[in-house]
Design a protein around this motif. Structure first.
Motif, PDB file in Angstrom:
ATOM      1  N   ASN A  25      29.114  20.969  47.240  1.00 35.73           N
ATOM      2  CA  ASN A  25      30.332  20.200  47.416  1.00 35.73           C
ATOM      3  C   ASN A  25      30.776  19.522  46.148  1.00 35.73           C
ATOM      4  O   ASN A  25      31.937  19.544  45.775  1.00 35.73           O
ATOM      5  CB  ASN A  25      30.089  19.102  48.438  1.00 35.73           C
ATOM      6  CG  ASN A  25      30.494  19.580  49.783  1.00 35.73           C
ATOM      7  OD1 ASN A  25      31.518  20.236  49.908  1.00 35.73           O
ATOM      8  ND2 ASN A  25      29.690  19.279  50.761  1.00 35.73           N
ATOM      9  N   TRP A  62      21.536  27.005  62.591  1.00 38.78           N
ATOM     10  CA  TRP A  62      21.419  27.720  61.324  1.00 38.78           C
ATOM     11  C   TRP A  62      21.475  29.217  61.566  1.00 38.78           C
ATOM     12  O   TRP A  62      20.961  29.717  62.562  1.00 38.78           O
ATOM     13  CB  TRP A  62      20.106  27.352  60.636  1.00 38.78           C
ATOM     14  CG  TRP A  62      20.114  25.974  60.071  1.00 38.78           C
ATOM     15  CD1 TRP A  62      19.882  24.829  60.748  1.00 38.78           C
ATOM     16  CD2 TRP A  62      20.399  25.605  58.735  1.00 38.78           C
ATOM     17  NE1 TRP A  62      19.990  23.745  59.927  1.00 38.78           N
ATOM     18  CE2 TRP A  62      20.304  24.200  58.666  1.00 38.78           C
ATOM     19  CE3 TRP A  62      20.724  26.313  57.569  1.00 38.78           C
ATOM     20  CZ2 TRP A  62      20.529  23.494  57.495  1.00 38.78           C
ATOM     21  CZ3 TRP A  62      20.924  25.612  56.395  1.00 38.78           C
ATOM     22  CH2 TRP A  62      20.844  24.204  56.365  1.00 38.78           C
ATOM     23  N   VAL A  81      23.078  29.376  56.504  1.00 36.71           N
ATOM     24  CA  VAL A  81      24.343  28.730  56.855  1.00 36.71           C
ATOM     25  C   VAL A  81      24.096  27.752  57.993  1.00 36.71           C
ATOM     26  O   VAL A  81      23.410  28.074  58.957  1.00 36.71           O
ATOM     27  CB  VAL A  81      25.382  29.759  57.332  1.00 36.71           C
ATOM     28  CG1 VAL A  81      26.746  29.103  57.491  1.00 36.71           C
ATOM     29  CG2 VAL A  81      25.440  30.939  56.390  1.00 36.71           C
ATOM     30  N   ARG A  82      24.662  26.561  57.853  1.00 37.05           N
ATOM     31  CA  ARG A  82      24.566  25.620  58.968  1.00 37.05           C
ATOM     32  C   ARG A  82      25.939  25.548  59.608  1.00 37.05           C
ATOM     33  O   ARG A  82      26.931  25.260  58.930  1.00 37.05           O
ATOM     34  CB  ARG A  82      24.162  24.233  58.466  1.00 37.05           C
ATOM     35  CG  ARG A  82      23.910  23.219  59.573  1.00 37.05           C
ATOM     36  CD  ARG A  82      23.543  21.876  58.959  1.00 37.05           C
ATOM     37  NE  ARG A  82      23.074  20.918  59.944  1.00 37.05           N
ATOM     38  CZ  ARG A  82      23.864  20.126  60.657  1.00 37.05           C
ATOM     39  NH1 ARG A  82      25.166  20.193  60.510  1.00 37.05           N
ATOM     40  NH2 ARG A  82      23.346  19.272  61.523  1.00 37.05           N
ATOM     41  N   ASN A  83      25.991  25.810  60.882  1.00 35.84           N
ATOM     42  CA  ASN A  83      27.263  25.737  61.589  1.00 35.84           C
ATOM     43  C   ASN A  83      27.568  24.283  61.879  1.00 35.84           C
ATOM     44  O   ASN A  83      26.860  23.636  62.644  1.00 35.84           O
ATOM     45  CB  ASN A  83      27.157  26.532  62.898  1.00 35.84           C
ATOM     46  CG  ASN A  83      28.466  26.508  63.661  1.00 35.84           C
ATOM     47  OD1 ASN A  83      29.323  25.661  63.415  1.00 35.84           O
ATOM     48  ND2 ASN A  83      28.614  27.437  64.595  1.00 35.84           N
ATOM     49  N   PRO A  84      28.623  23.745  61.255  1.00 35.86           N
ATOM     50  CA  PRO A  84      28.869  22.313  61.423  1.00 35.86           C
ATOM     51  C   PRO A  84      29.159  21.931  62.873  1.00 35.86           C
ATOM     52  O   PRO A  84      28.831  20.835  63.307  1.00 35.86           O
ATOM     53  CB  PRO A  84      30.075  22.034  60.529  1.00 35.86           C
ATOM     54  CG  PRO A  84      30.685  23.350  60.252  1.00 35.86           C
ATOM     55  CD  PRO A  84      29.626  24.377  60.381  1.00 35.86           C
ATOM     56  N   ALA A  85      29.742  22.854  63.602  1.00 35.88           N
ATOM     57  CA  ALA A  85      30.104  22.524  64.974  1.00 35.88           C
ATOM     58  C   ALA A  85      28.873  22.378  65.866  1.00 35.88           C
ATOM     59  O   ALA A  85      28.828  21.517  66.741  1.00 35.88           O
ATOM     60  CB  ALA A  85      31.047  23.568  65.537  1.00 35.88           C
ATOM     61  N   THR A  86      27.878  23.202  65.635  1.00 30.25           N
ATOM     62  CA  THR A  86      26.719  23.186  66.544  1.00 30.25           C
ATOM     63  C   THR A  86      25.457  22.688  65.861  1.00 30.25           C
ATOM     64  O   THR A  86      24.485  22.342  66.540  1.00 30.25           O
ATOM     65  CB  THR A  86      26.428  24.597  67.052  1.00 30.25           C
ATOM     66  OG1 THR A  86      26.129  25.425  65.912  1.00 30.25           O
ATOM     67  CG2 THR A  86      27.616  25.177  67.791  1.00 30.25           C
ATOM     68  N   GLU A 136      21.486  24.418  52.640  1.00 30.17           N
ATOM     69  CA  GLU A 136      22.680  25.253  52.727  1.00 30.17           C
ATOM     70  C   GLU A 136      22.859  26.146  51.516  1.00 30.17           C
ATOM     71  O   GLU A 136      22.854  25.675  50.374  1.00 30.17           O
ATOM     72  CB  GLU A 136      23.910  24.353  52.874  1.00 30.17           C
ATOM     73  CG  GLU A 136      24.095  23.888  54.299  1.00 30.17           C
ATOM     74  CD  GLU A 136      25.514  23.401  54.506  1.00 30.17           C
ATOM     75  OE1 GLU A 136      26.360  24.222  54.890  1.00 30.17           O
ATOM     76  OE2 GLU A 136      25.756  22.218  54.256  1.00 30.17           O
ATOM     77  N   VAL A 196      13.319  23.240  59.206  1.00 29.21           N
ATOM     78  CA  VAL A 196      13.380  21.851  58.761  1.00 29.21           C
ATOM     79  C   VAL A 196      14.529  21.735  57.750  1.00 29.21           C
ATOM     80  O   VAL A 196      14.507  22.375  56.700  1.00 29.21           O
ATOM     81  CB  VAL A 196      12.056  21.423  58.101  1.00 29.21           C
ATOM     82  CG1 VAL A 196      12.104  19.942  57.763  1.00 29.21           C
ATOM     83  CG2 VAL A 196      10.881  21.712  59.024  1.00 29.21           C
ATOM     84  N   GLU A 197      15.519  20.927  58.085  1.00 29.88           N
ATOM     85  CA  GLU A 197      16.688  20.799  57.211  1.00 29.88           C
ATOM     86  C   GLU A 197      16.352  19.947  56.001  1.00 29.88           C
ATOM     87  O   GLU A 197      15.711  18.908  56.120  1.00 29.88           O
ATOM     88  CB  GLU A 197      17.837  20.116  57.969  1.00 29.88           C
ATOM     89  CG  GLU A 197      18.330  20.904  59.163  1.00 29.88           C
ATOM     90  CD  GLU A 197      19.505  20.241  59.836  1.00 29.88           C
ATOM     91  OE1 GLU A 197      19.762  19.055  59.556  1.00 29.88           O
ATOM     92  OE2 GLU A 197      20.180  20.910  60.638  1.00 29.88           O
ATOM     93  N   THR A 198      16.798  20.393  54.838  1.00 32.99           N
ATOM     94  CA  THR A 198      16.601  19.569  53.646  1.00 32.99           C
ATOM     95  C   THR A 198      17.733  19.862  52.668  1.00 32.99           C
ATOM     96  O   THR A 198      18.734  20.448  53.060  1.00 32.99           O
ATOM     97  CB  THR A 198      15.204  19.822  53.033  1.00 32.99           C
ATOM     98  OG1 THR A 198      15.021  18.920  51.960  1.00 32.99           O
ATOM     99  CG2 THR A 198      15.069  21.248  52.526  1.00 32.99           C
ATOM    100  N   THR A 199      17.591  19.358  51.448  1.00 33.82           N
ATOM    101  CA  THR A 199      18.602  19.661  50.435  1.00 33.82           C
ATOM    102  C   THR A 199      17.916  20.424  49.320  1.00 33.82           C
ATOM    103  O   THR A 199      16.686  20.439  49.227  1.00 33.82           O
ATOM    104  CB  THR A 199      19.194  18.363  49.859  1.00 33.82           C
ATOM    105  OG1 THR A 199      18.119  17.620  49.289  1.00 33.82           O
ATOM    106  CG2 THR A 199      19.867  17.537  50.931  1.00 33.82           C
TER     107      THR A 199
END
Ligand SMILES: Nc1ncnc2c1ncn2[C@@H]1O[C@H](COP(=O)(O)OP(=O)(O)OP(=O)(O)O)[C@@H](O)[C@H]1O
Ligand SMILES: Nc1ncnc2c1ncn2[C@@H]1O[C@H](COP(=O)(O)OP(=O)(O)OP(=O)(O)O)[C@@H](O)[C@H]1O
Ligand SMILES: [Mg+2]
Ligand SMILES: [Mg+2]
Lengths: 221, 223, 245, 251, 251
Positions: free
Chosen positions: C157, C36, C28-33, C22, C58-61
């Motif tokens: 965060n 990206w 941007v990751r849409n939290p609702a869906t 993120e 591929v999602e990562t941090t």
């Protein structure tokens, strides 16, 4: 700053979906860990020196190093060593299963040890063959005695699973962080996520005490 | 394998990692001291018949047993200052969260141990003219400690392992140094492998000692 | 070291795996869906189409951006800042964006006054600066700080939390991220864009060391064209607009 | 030829020798009671006969059949078929806590004899009724008194129709009030003609049930005789001393 | 005035009434043995006297001093100074497993009497030697036999110089061989003139040690007499029945 929990309602389904993901891989890891843990506990009571040492080192490694590092290692180092591609979900399940196997084996081992040797004697005196002895006398007692401990392991694994957010797995914790990034209100999100974990974890620990009180009364003759 | 291992940076960073390990050990030690003392006090409190005492204690224990340690740490570090207007250092907050977490788990271990002490020891203490406090200190506590020792030490090692989470609130422990170095040198794989081994190098001997002690206490307390 | 034939592998597989974390509005990751979006992702979509493959995100941090790339979990790390240290371990495409580090602060914080404009103004005793561990803010700020305390945290965060809870006085990271925070929390949040700017690094795509320069050139040529035609700028504006609404 | 025959038994625990050439015989109409001081090897003897201990030498025969033969090195040889004809009841019941009374009784006949479930249950109910436990079939061991547990344990051993029963201090763990019910069960079994070997500290019971009493000390038989002779007129000084010791509180 | 005096004792467990106006007296030269069927309240009586149970009515006095007074509502009043003059030994030893024999003996005098360490140890060693346990001072309870444990427990109670000793079935958990050593210790104590109240199932020992035997049933004294009278010529039918029942196995 003023706290405002109302906006969370918009995200209730998203949070539930994150929880669902968490529950999925935790359940899988638990089931695999249960079987693997029982096998390990037999290894750890083995009289074969090599099997005993290897399984001991395995268990101690997974109990004695941070789960965060284990996750990291399975995610980023294991593919290099094996030269394979593992999906995130698979990696998480592998990592948590390996960990849960280690803690489960300890519960089983303690239960196996707590069965008096006189039970073995009684089996021989009744002419029961070794397989019958293991399957019908030792295993049921070991499982009964291990149940409270195994349930506690369920709780700890469920909680520890929050760590998978750190490797980018979209579990409850990760979804919470994602929402927080989006609406930039981390305090409310963090509190809400904690409460969701609590809402699942608390009944589980109560169940542990309940089972402990009920079950052990029967098993301890 | 499609990766060149390079241990050069990691070697250079070893002293820093050792410093981190030292912080980790300090944290573990203090968290264990809090956990051992507070855990026993909580266990004794939980034996009370007065609801006003047991209710908050139950809430405390269950909160720490039922939520992820990760959330507890982050919550302590950030939300406590917001809600209660107190600013303590990251290290202290981390220690507090770990200590309270451990105390919650240890209190359960103590409780089980105290329940395993035959009730007749209470009678025997009364028959010997020991008062309540003397009984707790000289009869219950030592036996509870001995009986609970394997679980207490297992919990203690668990906190050693879990203390890695304080890295996320920037306490400069072994995990923090490992992460920092890996982002400095861009050698995360080597660094974190080494860090894992360092954790193991500490926890393994301790764990072996526990097994040994466990066997000895069993023999001593066998009646 | 073995050389890999990246595009050949990608084309055989049919998918281009892109590591994303993120960083609104870049990614941007849409939290609702869980979907990206963001202009870096749009650029990747375009590139993948040009070599006739699909994008697989591929999602990562942020902390794992390099590790995952090295481990081969994905082929490209999206939106990495270029800096020489990193270049020792990674290969880069040409930059397609440059970013600015902004300092997020709480308007009620008495330590911060309106005349503080340069990073030196913040580098004083008693000041705590939060950064994201391992992210570009950390790498850019750490060497420049002499008096202030650094607080290295895990993500955006925690950085925001640090400012809210006064664990830190300012949070240094990509100014675009702060723009959202300020928009969502007008009651307390504000940001300074220090001048002179803290770092002038380009944001690019990261590739493994073992990817040969010929392969990187393929990507670079594509990006060059997108920059030259202004396509990147248009994508940015669209993504930023989508964020603030 | 004797029914039970122990020849030159050698048993060691590590470097501690319990039996070094021990002999004993018993006819099929006998009920043999073993007495002797604590630690003299009474339990060990029964455990050897049951095949629970690895013996270092000698043979143990049942009905002329040497089913256990010791070996100085390596493991003894053990004929499992004959072993199954010996039943044993222990001091601490050793019921299986996870099974009901019925489950405890039926496990061995079903799993090691291949008896059908309903046959096994019928037989079990018959035995339980005989011992006055008919209404306890569905109970779990933890719900029974010590005396009931021990009687269930005896019934469980009888399910396999043993040719010889071994009892090792089966009443020692019981409250004094419950001793009698277990002893009565054993008396009944004796009257039905079951060959038994019994270890007990209760000299009155020994005298009542035994057809032969064996006094052993430090792994040796000191004196063996009919109960009236051994208790009324012991030949050996050591027997006399032992009996005086055990009985004088009751003088 | 009697040495021990129990007046109108009322004791309930929830809705179960154990004693409903129980009286008993004992002189300071007496050794009183309580006998009676299981569950009749013998242990409860001793526990009440020790102050371990909350009583609902009546008084218990020692040397004319009513140190326990029951209350129908709320807690009884208890004089802790007098309570400390009563010593008690239990069936299951209740030695503290984490302390050595010496530690067990010295704990109470040091902590509740404020005796100095070396004084306590000297006194403990003297008592241990008297009981033939001088060489066991440094042992832990788990390293002792049952008989030794029980003798240590007696010595431990004596460390506080009690004026009255209570023994609740102290030999019931012991192997028969070990019973004697404990009973001898108690005999020796009796000869030294210690007032005692003893609960036991061993009628022979009861006869030997008692100066007075009390037979109780369902919370009532049925018969109290000198041992030879009570055992040789019981006045009450119920006493006779009880004795027949207990002694017949030994006929
Ligand atoms: N598993 C074992 N390992 C080592 N020594 C043992 C073991 N079992 C028994 N012994 C020793 O063997 C000797 C005989 O023991 P055994 O239990 O047969 O005596 P016993 O006559 O049954 O005594 P008791 O009347 O106390 O039951 C004792 O000295 C005992 O310490
Ligand atoms: N803590 C308790 N709660 C409820 N009932 C109890 C309790 N302790 C004893 N009782 C009951 O009180 C009665 C008397 O018990 P007590 O132990 O005094 O009998 P006893 O004469 O000592 O028997 P025994 O010879 O078996 O030791 C019994 O019916 C018992 O079930
Ligand atoms: Mg024995
Ligand atoms: Mg009693």
């Amino acid at each position: 700053m003023a706290l405002d929990f109302a906006f969370l309602l918009d995200f209730r389904w998203v949070l539930l979906k994150g929880l669902w993901t968490t529950l999925q891989f935790v359940t899988l890891a638990l089931v695999i860990g249960l079987v693997w843990g029982f096998v390990l506990s037999l290894f750890r009571t083995s009289s074969n020196w090599v099997i005993y040492s290897l399984s001991t080192i395995y268990v101690e490694f997974f109990r004695g190093t941070p789960v965060l590092i284990q996750l990291f290692w399975i995610f980023f180092c294991l593919p290099l060593f094996l030269d394979v591609n593992l999906s995130d979900f698979t990696s998480v399940v592998i990592a948590l299963s390996l960990y849960s196997g280690a803690i489960t084996s300890e519960s089983f081992r303690a239960a196996l040890k707590s069965i008096e040797s006189s039970q073995h004697d009684a089996c021989i005196a009744l002419g029961l063959p070794p397989t019958v002895r293991t399957l019908f006398v030792i295993l049921p007692q070991a499982v009964l005695r291990a149940i409270p401990n195994l349930l506690s392991n369920v709780v700890s694994l469920f909680k520890e699973s929050a760590l998978v957010s750190a490797v980018g797995m979209a579990d409850l914790m990760y979804v919470g962080q994602n929402i927080a990034n989006n609406v930039a209100r981390p305090v409310e999100i963090l509190t809400a996520v904690a409460l969701i974990y609590f809402a699942i974890g608390f009944p589980l620990t109560r169940a542990v005490s309940f089972v402990e009180a009920r079950l052990l009364k029967v098993v301890k003759a | 394998m499609n990766y060149d291992f390079s241990w050069f940076h990691v070697e250079r960073a070893f002293p820093t990692l050792l410093e981190g390990l030292w912080v980790t050990l300090e944290l573990t030690l203090w968290a264990n001291i809090i956990g051992l003392v507070l855990g026993f006090i909580v266990a004794i409190g939980m034996m009370s018949k007065i609801k006003v005492i047991t209710w908050p204690l139950t809430l405390y224990i269950e909160f720490f047993r039922c939520t992820p340690a990760l959330i507890q740490l982050v919550w302590f570090f950030f939300c406590v200052p917001i809600l209660f207007n107190v600013w303590w250092s990251a290290q202290f907050m981390g220690l507090l969260a770990l200590g309270l977490n451990l105390a919650a788990f240890n209190s359960e271990a103590y409780r089980a141990a105290i329940q395993a002490i035959p009730e007749s020891h209470t009678d025997a203490s009364t028959a010997l003219g020991l008062n309540g406090l003397q009984r707790i200190f000289f009869v219950i506590l030592p036996q509870a400690l001995l009986l609970a020792m394997p679980v207490l030490i297992t919990n203690g090692i668990g906190i050693f392992q879990q203390s890695a989470l304080v890295a996320l609130i920037s306490v400069e422990d072994l995990m923090y140094q490992g992460r920092y170095l890996s982002s400095q040198t861009f050698r995360p794989i080597e660094t974190l492998t080494l860090v894992a081994l360092m954790y193991f190098a500490v926890s393994f001997p301790v764990s072996l000692t526990v097994t040994y002690l466990e066997r000895r206490t069993k023999r001593l307390l066998a009646t | 070291q073995e050389r890999e034939a990246l595009w050949q592998d990608v084309q055989e597989r049919g998918t281009l795996r892109v590591g994303v974390a993120e960083a609104p509005p870049l990614m941007v990751r849409n939290p609702a869906t869980g979907e990206w979006s963001g202009y870096f992702i749009d650029v990747m979509d375009g590139f993948a189409a040009s070599i006739d493959v699909e994008v697989d995100l591929v999602e990562t941090t942020w902390g794992n951006m390099v590790a995952g790339l090295q481990a081969g979990r994905w082929d490209i790390s999206s939106a990495l800042n270029r800096n020489p240290q990193r270049a020792l371990a990674l290969n880069y495409s040409i930059p397609i964006w440059s970013y600015e580090i902004g300092l997020l602060y709480d308007v009620n914080n008495p330590l911060i006054t309106s005349d503080m404009t340069a990073l030196e103004d913040f580098d004083v005793e008693g000041m705590t600066i939060a950064v994201m561990q391992g992210a570009s803010g950390d790498l850019a700020i750490s060497p420049q700080i002499e008096h202030a305390r650094l607080l290295r945290l895990d993500g955006a965060n925690e950085g925001r939390l640090a400012v809210i809870s006064r664990r830190a006085d300012v949070f240094a990271t990509d100014s675009d991220i702060h723009r959202i925070t300020v928009a969502q929390n007008p009651d307390w949040a504000a940001q300074v864009l220090p001048s002179p700017a803290i770092s002038k690094q380009g944001i690019a795509f990261g590739l493994r060391n073992s990817v040969p320069l010929e392969d990187i050139q393929v990507l670079d040529i594509y990006l060059e064209e997108q920059l030259a035609t202004g396509a990147v700028q248009r994508l940015y504006e669209a993504a930023a607009a989508a964020m603030v609404e | 030829m004797a029914f039970v025959e122990i020849n030159n038994l050698i048993k060691r625990y590590g470097s501690l020798t319990i039996f070094d050439g021990f002999d004993l015989t018993m006819s099929s109409t006998d009920r043999l009671v073993l007495i002797g001081p604590s630690g003299c090897g009474k339990s060990t003897l029964l455990r050897c006969m049951m095949g629970l201990e690895d013996i270092a030498g000698g043979t143990i025969s049942l009905g002329g059949d040497p089913y256990i033969t010791g070996a100085e090195r390596g493991k003894m040889t053990l004929d499992k078929t004959v072993q199954k004809e010996v039943g044993m009841v222990f001091q601490h019941y050793t019921l299986f806590p996870h099974l009901s009374v019925l489950g405890n009784l039926c496990l061995a006949p079903m799993r090691s004899r291949g008896m059908g479930k309903s046959d096994a249950q019928d037989k079990a109910m018959e035995l339980l009724k005989r011992f006055g436990l008919g209404d306890r079939a569905k109970f779990y061991p933890s719900q029974l008194s010590g005396g009931q547990k021990q009687r269930v344990a005896i019934a469980r051993a009888l399910m396999l129709d043993p040719k010889l029963m071994l009892f090792d201090e089966v009443t020692s763990a019981l409250d004094p009030e419950l001793v009698k019910e277990v002893e009565q069960t054993m008396m009944e079994l004796a009257e039905a003609g079951m060959p038994m070997m019994i270890v007990t500290h209760d000299m009155h019971f020994a005298r009542n049930i035994a057809t032969q009493v064996v006094f052993q000390e430090r792994g040796k038989v000191i004196e063996a005789a009919a109960p009236n002779d051994l208790f009324g007129n012991p030949k050996q000084d050591r027997t006399r001393d032992f009996l005086k010791n055990v009985l004088n509180i009751e003088g």
